[in-house]
Design a protein around this motif. Structure first.
Motif: not given
Length: 311
Positions: A280-292, A303-311
């Motif tokens: 998710r692209e939205r910024t949290r109070p502590v800054g951007p973070r990856l989901g679990h 394998s190689p991992v692609a992380v794709v931002p989305h709304p």
């Protein structure tokens, strides 16, 4: 170099594996490859900030008074990419900036008209410990406005895909949640487009679990689980159907399994050339973070991992 695949280089085996993966991706996309090394501020005296190509880099580091360290790394990486892919446009440069390398990389990614894809190397110890994420890869993957691919040394070259006669056909693995299909459209588009480029199959996986309220109902009616699973599979097919019509050449297999999403993607990753997850692209109070889910896959997928931002 607008519309390019950019790869970070720090001299580690993982970063050279990332260069190899990125070069193949640039060929598939028919765009230029940009290799960058992040130089901490201030710049050492006599340091050359930009290296246009491998041949230019080779000439530059032979001049008196110039440090060969970063130029040699860039020259070697560019030369390997050019040799492996004749005709590929390769640029290599040292980028200077203040602060952590992750901040400099994010600033580069946010430049208008810049990179389409950012590729970074990530160190892997073994299947148990997975990725060792330092101060660069994780924060960049969590905040980059463009997709980020993390490549492990040893498994990265599987993305180079030898001739079909040399190995069985492989596939890409994509994890989605049908309930968030609209917001995850960029993830689906990335996965289908990458599969079409590689002329390989695409497995779309959704992992689900019973809501707590279903626990007693399932005990009373064991068939309830089968009914819920069938409904989830039908919904997954409905979400994927428009993308199948848009990409008729991609062979798609949808799978809905009961389990934890991150764990199920990790279990399926050995059969994939690339694992695609959303962030998710939205910024949290502590800054951007990856989901679990993305966090688990980044740390443990083989394998190689692609992380794709989305709304």
């Amino acid at each position: 170099m607008p519309g390019n695949v950019t790869v970070g280089l720090n001299g580690s085996p993982e970063s050279f594996a990332a260069v190899r993966w990125a070069a193949q991706e640039a060929v598939l996309r028919e765009v230029a490859l940009r290799i960058i090394h992040i130089q901490d501020w201030p710049v050492p005296p006599g340091h050359v900030e930009h290296v246009v190509s491998s041949s230019a880099a080779t000439a530059a580091h032979t001049e008196p008074g110039r440090s060969p360290k970063y130029e040699d790394l860039l020259a070697r990486a560019a030369a390997e990419a050019e040799q492996a892919h004749p005709g590929l446009s390769v640029g290599a440069e040292n980028v200077t900036g203040v602060g952590l390398a992750s901040k400099v990389l994010l600033a580069e990614a946010e430049t208008p008209g810049g990179m389409d894809l950012l590729v970074l190397g990530s160190q892997g110890l073994n299947r148990l410990t997975g990725f060792v994420i330092g101060t660069t890869s994780l924060p960049v993957a969590a905040a980059s406005p463009c997709p980020v691919v993390l490549v492990r040394n040893g498994g990265a070259d599987r993305g180079e895909r030898p001739h079909r006669s040399e190995r069985p056909a492989r596939q890409l693995l994509l994890g989605i949640d049908p309930r968030e299909a609209e917001s995850e459209a960029p993830v689906l588009e990335f996965g289908f487009t990458e599969a079409a480029r590689r002329s390989c199959g695409l497995q779309i996986l959704h992992a689900w679990s019973f809501p707590p309220m279903y626990a007693y109902a399932q005990a009373a009616d064991p068939g309830l689980g089968n009914e819920l699973a069938a409904e989830i599979e039908t919904n997954l097919e409905r979400v994927v159907a428009p993308w199948k019509r848009r990409f008729p050449g991609v062979t798609v297999r949808t799978t809905a399994v009961a389990g934890a999403p991150g764990a199920e993607l990790v279990y399926a990753s050995p059969d994939a050339d690339l694992v695609v997850v959303g962030r998710r692209e939205r910024t949290r109070p502590v800054g951007p973070r990856l989901g679990h889910v993305a966090h688990a896959v980044i740390h443990h997928a083989t394998s190689p991992v692609a992380v794709v931002p989305h709304p």
